[in-house]
Design an enzyme around this catalytic site. Structure first.
Site, mmCIF file in Angstrom:
data_model
loop_
_atom_site.group_PDB
_atom_site.id
_atom_site.type_symbol
_atom_site.label_atom_id
_atom_site.label_comp_id
_atom_site.label_asym_id
_atom_site.label_seq_id
_atom_site.Cartn_x
_atom_site.Cartn_y
_atom_site.Cartn_z
ATOM 1 N N CYS A 109 0.854 -1.189 0.000
ATOM 2 C CA CYS A 109 0.000 0.000 0.000
ATOM 3 C C CYS A 109 0.889 1.238 0.000
ATOM 4 C CB CYS A 109 -0.888 -0.009 1.238
ATOM 5 S SG CYS A 109 -2.002 1.399 1.362
ATOM 6 N N HIS A 151 -8.905 -3.809 -2.389
ATOM 7 C CA HIS A 151 -7.987 -2.967 -1.617
ATOM 8 C C HIS A 151 -8.455 -1.505 -1.631
ATOM 9 C CE1 HIS A 151 -3.756 -1.915 -0.283
ATOM 10 N NE2 HIS A 151 -4.164 -0.746 -0.777
ATOM 11 N N GLU A 152 -8.755 -0.995 -2.833
ATOM 12 C CA GLU A 152 -9.167 0.419 -2.943
ATOM 13 C C GLU A 152 -10.535 0.650 -2.318
ATOM 14 O OE1 GLU A 152 -6.832 2.410 -3.498
ATOM 15 O OE2 GLU A 152 -5.490 0.906 -4.343
ATOM 16 N N HIS A 155 -10.145 1.056 1.337
ATOM 17 C CA HIS A 155 -9.711 2.408 1.711
ATOM 18 C C HIS A 155 -10.913 3.326 1.904
ATOM 19 C CE1 HIS A 155 -5.397 2.616 1.839
ATOM 20 N NE2 HIS A 155 -5.263 2.013 0.658
#
Length: 180
Positions: A109, A151-152, A155
């Protein structure tokens, strides 16, 4: 630069922002939905692409440059090597129903620089949302693209990948990044 050149080179007219590091409060809370598809959003997307490319990333969420908005950009390949370059606004993530096939692999990351840890993710993922102009977008991912979508999206929910790791692995990753 022409509109055609900008469409081919996202971020070419953007401004590079510093990447926010793990521990900053903006990374640890859910981001606000985007309400206006306007010039400010288009500028944010350009800046996000520019920032992602400058940091040699494959994905970047708005909160990683300190902006509280449900937007992410990505440039990565699926399991077949097909490249996807996209911006997704107000995404909704869909994963297969359990039991789902998981893939475990190195994940890193930009907000935890220089550290990579084995992380399990669904082998497939779908994100639906809108592009910067407000047009519907649907991305179906496998391989690295599936990992990137998850993953995004995390976030935007206020979760950094190290938050998914066992305590020892999380502490190791944060120490390697100089964040502990």
């Amino acid at each position: 630069m022409s509109d055609e050149a900008e469409a081919t080179n996202p971020g070419a007219s953007g401004r590079v922002h510093p990447i926010v590091q793990y521990g900053d409060p903006v990374l640890h809370r859910a981001c606000a939905p985007v309400a206006a598809f306007d010039a400010a959003l288009a500028r944010l997307v350009e800046d996000m692409f520019a920032s992602m490319y400058a940091a040699n990333g494959v994905g970047l969420a708005a909160n990683q440059i300190g902006v509280d908005a449900r937007v992410f950009v990505l440039d990565c390949e699926d399991a077949d090597g097909v490249r996807t370059v996209a911006a997704v606004v107000n995404p909704v993530l869909s994963l297969p129903a359990p039991p789902r096939e998981l893939m475990t692999g190195d994940e890193g990351c930009l907000s935890v620089p220089g550290s990579y840890e084995d992380t399990a993710r669904s082998a497939t993922a779908v994100v639906e949302g809108f592009d910067a102009a407000g047009e519907p977008v649907r991305i179906e991912g496998t391989g690295t693209l599936a990992r990137c979508l998850q993953h995004e999206y995390d976030h935007l929910e206020g979760t950094v990948y190290v938050d998914r790791l066992p305590r020892k692995a999380r502490n190791r990753a944060l120490a390697e990044a100089g964040l502990r």
